[in-house]
Enzyme design. Structure first.
Site, PDB file in Angstrom:
ATOM      1  N   SER A 123       0.992  -1.309   0.026  1.00 15.47           N
ATOM      2  CA  SER A 123      -0.085   0.001   0.017  1.00 15.47           C
ATOM      3  C   SER A 123       0.754   1.342  -0.105  1.00 15.47           C
ATOM      4  CB  SER A 123      -1.037   0.101   1.114  1.00 15.47           C
ATOM      5  OG  SER A 123      -0.495  -0.345   2.229  1.00 15.47           O
ATOM      6  N   HIS A 144      -3.387  -3.717  -5.562  1.00 14.14           N
ATOM      7  CA  HIS A 144      -3.856  -3.261  -4.021  1.00 14.14           C
ATOM      8  C   HIS A 144      -5.207  -3.406  -3.681  1.00 14.14           C
ATOM      9  CE1 HIS A 144      -3.869   0.205  -1.028  1.00 14.14           C
ATOM     10  NE2 HIS A 144      -3.621  -0.799  -0.545  1.00 14.14           N
ATOM     11  N   GLU A 156      -6.913  -1.501  -6.462  1.00 12.70           N
ATOM     12  CA  GLU A 156      -6.365  -0.470  -7.351  1.00 12.70           C
ATOM     13  C   GLU A 156      -5.097  -1.239  -8.114  1.00 12.70           C
ATOM     14  OE1 GLU A 156      -6.198   3.550  -4.751  1.00 12.70           O
ATOM     15  OE2 GLU A 156      -4.926   2.130  -4.256  1.00 12.70           O
ATOM     16  N   ASN A 194      -5.227   6.233  -0.820  1.00 11.90           N
ATOM     17  CA  ASN A 194      -4.551   6.849   0.487  1.00 11.90           C
ATOM     18  C   ASN A 194      -3.891   8.160   0.043  1.00 11.90           C
ATOM     19  OD1 ASN A 194      -4.985   4.662   2.023  1.00 11.90           O
ATOM     20  ND2 ASN A 194      -3.167   3.384   1.574  1.00 11.90           N
TER      21      ASN A 194
HETATM   22  P1  NAI Z   1       0.215  -9.322   8.379  1.00  9.40           P
HETATM   23  O1  NAI Z   1       1.567  -9.103   9.161  1.00  9.40           O
HETATM   24  O2  NAI Z   1      -1.192  -9.636   8.868  1.00  9.40           O
HETATM   25  O3  NAI Z   1       0.663 -10.549   7.428  1.00  9.40           O
HETATM   26  C1  NAI Z   1       2.002 -10.728   6.707  1.00  9.40           C
HETATM   27  C2  NAI Z   1       2.363 -12.218   6.606  1.00  9.40           C
HETATM   28  O4  NAI Z   1       3.729 -12.390   5.742  1.00  9.40           O
HETATM   29  C3  NAI Z   1       2.823 -12.799   8.082  1.00  9.40           C
HETATM   30  O5  NAI Z   1       2.071 -14.162   8.379  1.00  9.40           O
HETATM   31  C4  NAI Z   1       4.336 -12.987   7.806  1.00  9.40           C
HETATM   32  O6  NAI Z   1       4.819 -14.216   8.462  1.00  9.40           O
HETATM   33  C5  NAI Z   1       4.323 -13.154   6.394  1.00  9.40           C
HETATM   34  N1  NAI Z   1       5.676 -12.993   5.922  1.00  9.40           N
HETATM   35  C6  NAI Z   1       6.858 -11.911   6.078  1.00  9.40           C
HETATM   36  N2  NAI Z   1       7.862 -11.902   5.424  1.00  9.40           N
HETATM   37  C7  NAI Z   1       7.706 -13.173   4.464  1.00  9.40           C
HETATM   38  C8  NAI Z   1       8.220 -13.606   3.439  1.00  9.40           C
HETATM   39  N3  NAI Z   1       9.488 -13.069   2.863  1.00  9.40           N
HETATM   40  N4  NAI Z   1       7.918 -14.673   2.703  1.00  9.40           N
HETATM   41  C9  NAI Z   1       6.694 -15.017   3.169  1.00  9.40           C
HETATM   42  N5  NAI Z   1       5.904 -14.568   4.065  1.00  9.40           N
HETATM   43  C10 NAI Z   1       6.178 -13.571   4.884  1.00  9.40           C
HETATM   44  O7  NAI Z   1       0.393  -8.115   7.326  1.00  9.40           O
HETATM   45  P2  NAI Z   1      -1.082  -7.658   6.505  1.00  9.40           P
HETATM   46  O8  NAI Z   1      -1.680  -6.592   7.030  1.00  9.40           O
HETATM   47  O9  NAI Z   1      -1.665  -8.940   5.847  1.00  9.40           O
HETATM   48  O10 NAI Z   1      -0.256  -6.926   5.199  1.00  9.40           O
HETATM   49  C11 NAI Z   1       0.640  -7.627   4.096  1.00  9.40           C
HETATM   50  C12 NAI Z   1       0.909  -6.634   2.947  1.00  9.40           C
HETATM   51  O11 NAI Z   1      -0.417  -5.927   2.363  1.00  9.40           O
HETATM   52  C13 NAI Z   1       1.695  -5.414   3.397  1.00  9.40           C
HETATM   53  O12 NAI Z   1       2.719  -5.227   2.277  1.00  9.40           O
HETATM   54  C14 NAI Z   1       0.668  -4.306   3.686  1.00  9.40           C
HETATM   55  O13 NAI Z   1       1.309  -2.993   3.370  1.00  9.40           O
HETATM   56  C15 NAI Z   1      -0.389  -4.795   2.582  1.00  9.40           C
HETATM   57  N6  NAI Z   1      -1.789  -4.250   2.821  1.00  9.40           N
HETATM   58  C16 NAI Z   1      -2.407  -4.076   4.128  1.00  9.40           C
HETATM   59  C17 NAI Z   1      -3.444  -3.677   4.544  1.00  9.40           C
HETATM   60  C18 NAI Z   1      -3.928  -3.606   6.003  1.00  9.40           C
HETATM   61  O14 NAI Z   1      -4.972  -2.889   6.181  1.00  9.40           O
HETATM   62  N7  NAI Z   1      -3.312  -4.615   6.526  1.00  9.40           N
HETATM   63  C19 NAI Z   1      -4.292  -2.983   3.212  1.00  9.40           C
HETATM   64  C20 NAI Z   1      -3.634  -3.241   1.846  1.00  9.40           C
HETATM   65  C21 NAI Z   1      -2.424  -3.665   1.910  1.00  9.40           C
END
Ligand code: NAI
Length: 509
Positions: A123, A144, A156, A194
């Site tokens: 994001s 996104h 997006e 955003n």
């Molecule tokens: P989260 O922390 O809930 O999940 C991330 C997961 O990725 C974790 O389970 C972690 O173990 C895993 N992980 C970390 N490094 C890794 C790797 N190298 N290979 C495989 N798995 C790996 O995070 P969330 O909230 O799901 O966000 C994930 C992505 O989505 C980020 O890039 C964030 O910016 C984006 N995003 C988040 C939003 C939100 O509202 N939480 C909305 C839109 C995008």
């Protein structure tokens, strides 16, 4: 461009909140989905979260049990990326870190077929910067999703400098085939939503910093006056101040400290205190069990007037007169020169704010008894009107105006005299941001409005549709007045708005 066939296998990397939601969406659309996470237990938990979401849909009668079983059967966890080498689309939703994502993309590029598309759910990071790590950067596209991905409609589709247009078009069509509203955007800080949404929080925080009213009143101004589903303070509490403040900082930093995006000290303090909003039990509001929710300010009624004199044309506020008339208040009209008219209620001039404070407006227009009202995006359906009075104007005079509007069925709040009140300056700044996104070729007018309507549930068609209803010249006047008042480049007017204002042209072609 056609969507990926649902025989294409989708690999989702990162099984947290977003990854499991995206896997859910792809599996519902019929794709076989591999779910991978560096922590094997996270992948298992991610699949379990999908099972819980599907069960909830079955319980609400939204999905037959057999279909829920089939969807879940299409999602398999994999212990290593090599087990998913036949995937035709890989979507990463891992930690928000450029170097970690780039390392993953290099690994994927070595593993997947040459025609596989690689997508990022980032994001805030630049798609162009991420793609630079690839030998074939054209295959990287931003996809996104919004949280929670199964429920939020918007996706997006983000193109970096090197993204192949056919891959962006393919993912756009694929998102639509998955039941989403898809919009195209160029890779730029905050993409559409955003970025354009920043003033929704930023203006409210500044008005709060000037102590014009409390957060409950300011929330009600935008919710009940303009039809936003949530006010800015309750929305920040809902999103989490850590997340919202991080996005504000990221856009500010990525734009080289452009003052338009300056984050708020008030929000920084909340984050420092650990008052992160709902999730920590305390933010602008207290979420402890039994805590009383503060009520918005309600004006004390005085004597409602039986008649109102209208001088000239009230512009966007004209529909208010039908509500006054329907409440039995006589409307008398008198012609007047000038672009924006006003009402006389009990000897007090009552006008729509134009971005000046009431106090300055009263002096410049030679009318000491002046009450201003805030913008409503639709005065016919609005349930609340917000007033402010010039320092020269008596509080009782303001009470008489409030009572007359209350008689017409509006709830009335009075806030302190702050330039552009709240809704007017917020709406003007949202429009200004949307106009710059359009001017800079980041997205089309239709996609900007679709993004804001479906990514943040903005009412009444989105910011550029508001601009076309209100008129670019009115928005330019408001922003000029705010800029004059604060002397800050924050309120500089988009060159596109200035241009459209000259000939009264719309932003939507
Ligand atoms: P989260 O922390 O809930 O999940 C991330 C997961 O990725 C974790 O389970 C972690 O173990 C895993 N992980 C970390 N490094 C890794 C790797 N190298 N290979 C495989 N798995 C790996 O995070 P969330 O909230 O799901 O966000 C994930 C992505 O989505 C980020 O890039 C964030 O910016 C984006 N995003 C988040 C939003 C939100 O509202 N939480 C909305 C839109 C995008």
């Amino acid at each position: 461009m056609t969507a990926l066939s649902n025989t294409t296998r989708v690999l989702v990397i990162g099984a947290g909140a977003m990854g499991s939601g995206i896997a859910h969406v792809a599996a519902r659309a019929g794709h076989g989905v591999y779910l991978y996470d560096t922590r094997a237990e996270a992948a298992v938990q991610g699949r379990a979260a999908i099972a819980r979401d599907l069960d909830a849909l079955v319980a609400r009668g939204k999905l037959p049990q057999a279909e829920a079983d089939a969807v879940l059967a299409r999602v398999s966890t994999v212990a290593q990326l090599a087990d998913a080498r036949d995937a035709g689309l890989a979507i990463e939703a891992i930690v928000e870190n450029l170097a970690v994502k780039q390392a993953l993309f290099r690994e994927l590029e070595a593993l997947l077929g040459s025609d596989a598309i690689i997508a990022s759910n980032t994001s805030s990071l630049s798609i162009t910067a991420m793609a630079a790590a690839l030998q074939r950067p054209q295959r990287l596209v931003g996809m996104h999703f919004f949280n929670p991905a199964p429920r939020m409609k918007l996706v997006e589709i983000v193109s970096g400098l090197t993204t192949a247009p056919e891959h962006a078009a393919c993912l756009h069509a694929t998102a639509v085939a998955w039941g989403k509203i898809a919009v195209h955007t160029r890779s730029t800080p905050g993409f559409i939503v955003n970025r354009v949404a920043r003033p929704f929080y930023g203006e409210a925080l500044r008005v709060l910093a000037e102590r014009a009213a409390d957060s409950a009143t300011l929330d009600a101004v935008l919710r009940e006056g303009c039809g936003f589903p949530m006010g800015p303070f309750e929305l920040m509490d809902f999103i989490g101040h850590d997340v919202n403040f991080a996005v504000s900082n990221s856009v500010f930093d990525a734009c080289f400290g452009d003052r338009r995006y300056t984050p708020s000290l008030i929000q920084q303090e909340l984050v420092a205190a650990g008052w992160l909003g709902r999730k920590s039990g305390r933010g602008f509001y207290d979420y402890a069990d039994g805590a009383a929710r503060p009520r918005p300010h309600e004006a004390e009624g005085h004597t409602a007037q039986a008649s109102v004199t209208v001088a000239g044309d009230l512009g966007p506020a004209a529909p208010m007169l039908a509500r006054l008339a329907a409440a039995g208040i006589a409307i008398r009209r008198t012609p007047v020169q000038g672009r924006m008219g006003w009402m006389e209620i009990g000897g007090t001039r009552v006008a729509l704010s134009d971005g000046r404070t009431a106090t300055r407006h009263a002096v410049e227009d030679g009318c000491p008894d002046l009450v201003l009202f805030d913008l409503c995006l639709d005065y016919t359906s609005a349930t609340r009107i917000t007033l402010t009075r010039a320092d020269q104007c008596d509080a009782v005079a303001c009470g008489v105006v409030a009572a007359t509007l209350q008689q017409a069925g509006y709830r009335v709040s009075v806030i302190d005299d702050v330039a552009g009140m709240l809704a007017l300056r917020t709406v003007a700044m949202l429009i200004n941001e949307g106009a710059d996104v359009l001017l800079q070729g980041i997205a089309s007018a239709a996609d900007i409005d679709a993004a804001m309507s479906h990514g943040t549930n903005y009412p009444h068609g989105g910011p550029l549709a508001w601009a076309d209803r209100l008129g670019a010249d009115l928005i330019v006047t408001i922003l000029h007045n705010l800029q004059r008042h604060y002397g800050e480049e924050r309120y500089r007017v988009s060159p596109l708005l200035q241009r459209k204002a000259i000939n009264g042209e719309p932003l939507h072609e």
